[in-house]
Design a protein around this motif. Structure first.
Motif, PDB file in Angstrom:
ATOM      1  N   ILE A 129      -5.843   3.958   1.253  1.00 28.67           N
ATOM      2  CA  ILE A 129      -5.639   2.727   0.325  1.00 28.67           C
ATOM      3  C   ILE A 129      -5.901   1.431   1.146  1.00 28.67           C
ATOM      4  CG2 ILE A 129      -4.021   1.417  -0.985  1.00 28.67           C
ATOM      5  CD1 ILE A 129      -4.556   4.129  -2.165  1.00 28.67           C
ATOM      6  N   ASP A 147      -6.168  -1.660  -0.404  1.00 31.42           N
ATOM      7  CA  ASP A 147      -5.447  -2.823  -0.831  1.00 31.42           C
ATOM      8  C   ASP A 147      -4.334  -2.138  -1.640  1.00 31.42           C
ATOM      9  OD1 ASP A 147      -7.237  -4.879  -0.418  1.00 31.42           O
ATOM     10  OD2 ASP A 147      -8.340  -3.830  -1.733  1.00 31.42           O
ATOM     11  N   GLY A 148      -3.229  -3.026  -2.049  1.00 31.80           N
ATOM     12  CA  GLY A 148      -2.014  -2.568  -2.549  1.00 31.80           C
ATOM     13  C   GLY A 148      -1.994  -2.251  -3.913  1.00 31.80           C
ATOM     14  N   THR A 193      -4.470  -0.021  -8.284  1.00 30.61           N
ATOM     15  CA  THR A 193      -4.731  -0.832  -7.297  1.00 30.61           C
ATOM     16  C   THR A 193      -5.695  -1.948  -7.473  1.00 30.61           C
ATOM     17  OG1 THR A 193      -6.923   0.328  -6.250  1.00 30.61           O
ATOM     18  CG2 THR A 193      -4.889   1.371  -5.715  1.00 30.61           C
ATOM     19  N   ASN A 215       2.505   6.676   2.047  1.00 30.85           N
ATOM     20  CA  ASN A 215       1.416   5.668   2.456  1.00 30.85           C
ATOM     21  C   ASN A 215       0.045   6.412   2.815  1.00 30.85           C
ATOM     22  OD1 ASN A 215      -0.034   3.758   3.867  1.00 30.85           O
ATOM     23  ND2 ASN A 215       1.291   3.450   5.678  1.00 30.85           N
ATOM     24  N   LYS A 257       0.864  -1.283  -0.051  1.00 31.99           N
ATOM     25  CA  LYS A 257       0.064   0.055   0.064  1.00 31.99           C
ATOM     26  C   LYS A 257       0.664   1.184  -0.008  1.00 31.99           C
ATOM     27  CE  LYS A 257      -3.507  -2.367   2.841  1.00 31.99           C
ATOM     28  NZ  LYS A 257      -4.014  -2.200   4.121  1.00 31.99           N
TER      29      LYS A 257
END
Length: 479
Positions: A310, A312-313, A330, A306, A289
């Motif tokens: 977010i 999810d990655g 993403t 960061n 993330k």
């Protein structure tokens, strides 16, 4: 006559000169003695209080000094740990010490990762940040490229539509291992006839298209290579991997690539690497993330972004051609646009279903193409809206790759086949020029890249082969 204190007749009377009252001398002396005793007692108590205050003040001072010393020592310890971590990542693997370094850190082409447990986590490492000097460099580059774009003419050597309609497969090259087949990513050097591929076999390969042979096989990653990116200068190549690391490779005189830096700032799979237009910086995006902004020469992570929003990655990332905007995709179907100078998320595009697998900005600076499980969407960056969607495959077939050519005249997408479209305006139709069938038998074209002037396409497929599509005339001339 009576005593003013006891009310009795005094045995030894005395008269106060001030009040004129009569007192018993014995009682007056007794009261004076008691008053003196009280005053002495108060004085003794004040002395004790003063001493206690001094002792307490001294103790508090010692405690405060001890706390300051402990805090300073902890800070120095953390700084030392961070510097050791950075040194571990940044010591160049030069040809003179490469053998020694490999002996201690590599085993059968795999880096020993046991020391990673001793390093502080990435979130606690000291980051320099994007300094005002770097921001000025990025801004100057943006201004220069923007002004050049307004004067730029389409190259006279750009392949015309008629030529692309005649493109066919010219060659197929087995670059990766058979036990773990699959080319996952590819990139083409902007000025040399080199193509780099990353595979499921954890290797990256540099291939000379004109010579038809492998120049170098880059071993070191321990899991699949998810992203490869050439740097236009200094013969550098960047690779990102599912092993959570990014590597910077440099070519030596004989063309072989040696690893200069191993970057360990992410704690999950790295899915994208993109190079800034200055060729001095690059960004990596990960499933942890976060995305990291790096200085290329030192391999130092200047900032790690960061965003709490977010969930999810990141699965994809790309710089805008002018370099002040970064696009990321993403697993939660969102495309995010970032201001690189402030690292602020300035726009969000939704509409995809499933992960956003690839991102490509057009060289005209206005269009953005994003690929996902539901096809390709085109976005107008001036109005921040989707103006066209391609759904070339069924719902079970994702679109794995999308790319504009350098001129911004063509768009290629890859899924179960490879398709090329002619770029038009927002209102005009984008015509399909050519569809290339997947000849690998796997039903999966994982990546597609345009060669210079769109004179050929490099396609990575689900088997271990790199396929070159181009004009039959070019194949005849080569023979």
């Amino acid at each position: 006559m009576f005593c003013a204190i006891s009310g009795a007749t005094p045995e030894e009377p005395v008269v106060s000169k001030r009040s004129g009252l009569l007192f018993e001398k014995r009682l007056v002396e007794k009261h004076i003695a008691e008053w003196d005793a009280v005053m002495l007692s108060n004085y003794a108590l004040e002395q004790q209080l003063h001493t206690a205050r001094q002792e307490l003040s001294h103790a508090l001072y010692q405690h405060d000094a001890a706390c300051r010393v402990i805090a300073r020592l902890k800070k120095e310890r953390d700084e030392a740990r961070a510097l050791l971590a950075q040194a571990d990542r940044q010591i160049p693997m030069l040809p003179s010490n490469l053998a020694a370094s490999n002996a201690s850190t590599m085993s059968n082409g795999k880096r020993d990762l046991e020391r990673d447990d001793e390093l502080p986590p990435p979130s606690k490492r000291i980051r320099q940040g994007i300094t005002p000097e770097i921001i000025k460099e990025l801004t100057d580059c943006n201004a220069m490229l923007s002004s050049q774009r307004k004067r730029r003419q389409i190259s006279p050597t750009l392949a015309p539509v008629e030529a692309l309609e005649r493109y066919t497969q010219l060659s197929s090259h087995p670059l990766h291992k058979t036990n773990k087949p699959g080319i996952l990513c590819a990139d083409i050097h902007p000025s040399k006839g080199l193509i780099s591929t990353g595979g499921a076999d954890a290797n990256a390969v540099v291939f000379d298209r004109s010579a038809g042979q492998i120049i170098s096989t880059l071993s070191g990653h321990t899991k699949r290579v998810t992203s490869v990116k050439f740097v236009a200068r200094d013969d550098l190549l960047l690779t990102g991997s599912a092993d959570k690391t990014v590597r910077i490779w440099q070519a030596n005189e004989d063309g072989a690539y040696n690893c200069r830096h191993v970057l360990k700032d992410h704690i999950a799979e790295v899915h994208a690497v993109t190079v800034h237009a200055t060729n001095n910086y690059f960004v990596t995006a990960s499933m942890d993330k976060t995305w990291c902004f790096y200085d290329l020469s030192s391999g130092l992570c200047l900032t790690q972004v960061n965003d709490p929003g977010i969930e999810d990655g990141y699965t994809s990332a790309a710089f805008h051609p002018d370099g002040l905007i970064l696009g990321t995709g993403t697993t939660e179907s969102l495309v995010r646009i970032w201001d690189v100078k402030t690292q602020a998320n300035v726009a969000k595009f939704d509409g995809h279903s499933g992960a956003v697998t690839d991102i490509s900005f057009s060289e005209n600076g206005y269009f953005l193409a994003t690929a996902g499980y539901d096809g390709v969407k085109l976005w107008d960056l001036r109005k921040l809206k989707n103006f066209r969607t391609f759904t070339p495959y069924d719902s079970n077939t994702p679109t794995n790759s999308v790319q504009f050519d350098y001129s911004g005249s063509y768009l290629a997408i890859a899924g179960s086949d490879i398709r090329v479209y002619q770029v038009a305006s927002v209102k005009q139709e984008w015509n399909s020029i050519k569809t290339f069938l997947d000849l690998s038998g796997t039903g999966k074209a994982s990546c597609v890249r345009f060669g210079p002037d769109a004179t050929y396409l490099a396609v990575g497929t689900g088997d271990r082969n790199l396929r070159i599509f181009g004009s039959p005339d070019a194949a005849s001339e080569a023979l």
